[in-house]
Design an enzyme around this catalytic site. Structure first.
Site, mmCIF file in Angstrom:
data_model
loop_
_atom_site.group_PDB
_atom_site.id
_atom_site.type_symbol
_atom_site.label_atom_id
_atom_site.label_comp_id
_atom_site.label_asym_id
_atom_site.label_seq_id
_atom_site.Cartn_x
_atom_site.Cartn_y
_atom_site.Cartn_z
ATOM 1 N N ILE A 8 1.043 -1.191 0.300
ATOM 2 C CA ILE A 8 0.300 0.072 0.020
ATOM 3 C C ILE A 8 0.751 1.060 0.766
ATOM 4 C CG2 ILE A 8 -2.254 -1.145 0.684
ATOM 5 C CD1 ILE A 8 -1.157 -0.462 3.683
ATOM 6 N N ASP A 9 0.558 2.318 -0.474
ATOM 7 C CA ASP A 9 1.066 3.412 -0.988
ATOM 8 C C ASP A 9 1.547 4.330 0.760
ATOM 9 O OD1 ASP A 9 0.113 3.963 -3.497
ATOM 10 O OD2 ASP A 9 -1.604 5.013 -2.804
ATOM 11 N N LYS A 10 3.344 5.176 0.808
ATOM 12 C CA LYS A 10 3.037 5.512 1.878
ATOM 13 C C LYS A 10 1.990 6.190 2.685
ATOM 14 C CE LYS A 10 6.611 8.754 3.189
ATOM 15 N NZ LYS A 10 6.040 9.990 3.800
ATOM 16 N N THR A 28 -1.098 5.147 2.247
ATOM 17 C CA THR A 28 -2.183 4.483 2.885
ATOM 18 C C THR A 28 -2.794 4.009 4.260
ATOM 19 O OG1 THR A 28 -2.970 4.701 0.510
ATOM 20 C CG2 THR A 28 -3.411 3.174 2.264
#
Length: 303
Positions: A133-135, A137
């Site tokens: 998952i994105d940084k 998120t």
């Protein structure tokens, strides 16, 4: 040391060991690694080669080879463990922490924290995230504990995200089917474009306030920034998502949280469901918009 055991059923009598193992979900790469880097295979207590036949009632066993060395440096990083056994671990990541070291984030990542945790326990291992998952998120990251579990978890994992989006959306289910491509004006940005890759997001709007709505989103494809791009495409960018047109006045990062992960256990095939409640920043925004009534995590699907 993890040892796997399989009893040969009557329908596999006479089958070559290599084929039998592939039918149990053991990858060709792992079979090769056990042969050349591990202790080999055994039928009951006798060593057996992969081209030899197996027979009804035999116990086939093998130990997973030692883990390869990793260049990730152990560092204390904040996260919690939502689920853990010998084959799978689900880590709950705060926003602001990258999952794996990159050129922009060489350390201080979830991988560094996981290695630190292992070392504190006197264990060796590597970091095998099945989903990333994105940084910025927050939420759940599924990890494989060994090479056997990794492809099985990757094949069965399903995720449900909670997103707070701008605008008032109608309650109930929806579907966004729009191709996603790289955006020319940004290294990391994506956009909906006809020549992009097929992308599908299914969502259910759980609650709607005056300025924001809360949606449970299930990405059916795994494109970079998929939920963020798709929601912006239909005119409802995520709160805080300045990259895709959202305002950061009420939350300092894009309001996206991986709240549920489901997967088939690599050994038993039993479905495991792990949940993570909204973090404090998203909870504060949801409370301000009265978005927490009428739903619970346990009611949300993840299939």
């Amino acid at each position: 040391m993890t040892v796997l055991r399989y009893t040969v059923p009557p329908e596999n009598d006479g089958c070559r060991l290599g084929l039998f193992l592939r039918m149990q979900g053991v990858t060709a790469g792992l079979i090769k690694s056990v042969k050349y880097d591990g202790d080999g295979f055994f039928a009951d207590d006798r060593a057996i080669r992969t081209n030899e036949p197996v027979h009804t009632g035999q116990c086939i066993r093998f130990a997973l080879p030692p883990e390869r060395e990793t260049s990730v440096v152990p560092q204390p990083v904040p996260f919690s463990v939502a689920y853990e056994d010998a084959f799978a671990a689900v880590l709950d990541k705060p926003a602001g922490i990258a999952v794996h070291p990159t050129l922009n984030y060489p350390d201080g990542t979830l991988a560094n924290g996981w290695l630190y945790r292992l070392h504190q326990q006197g264990k060796d291992g590597i970091f095998r995230p099945v989903n990333r998952i994105d940084k910025n998120t927050s939420g759940l990251v599924l990890c494989a504990q060994n090479a056997f579990a990794a492809p099985l978890l990757a094949g069965s994992a399903r995720k449900c995200y909670l997103a707070i989006v701008e605008g008032t959306m109608p309650l109930g289910p929806g579907r966004i089917e729009a191709p996603i491509a790289r955006r020319g004006d940004s290294i990391i940005g994506r956009c909906v474009r006809a020549d992009g890759k097929y992308s599908l997001t299914e969502y259910t709007v759980l609650a709607a306030g005056h300025g924001h709505s809360l949606a449970a989103c299930i990405p059916r494809t795994g494109r970079t920034h998929q939920i963020r791009v798709h929601m912006a495409h239909i005119g409802h960018p995520l709160a805080g998502d300045s990259l895709y047109g959202g305002s950061d006045k009420m939350i300092a990062r894009h309001a996206l949280h991986c709240g549920i992960i489901c997967f088939a256990h690599p050994l038993t095939a039993k479905i495991v469901r792990v949940e993570s409640a909204l973090p404090a920043d998203m909870t504060a925004l949801a409370e301000a918009e009265n978005l927490l009534q009428g739903w619970t995590l346990t009611q949300l699907p993840c299939e």
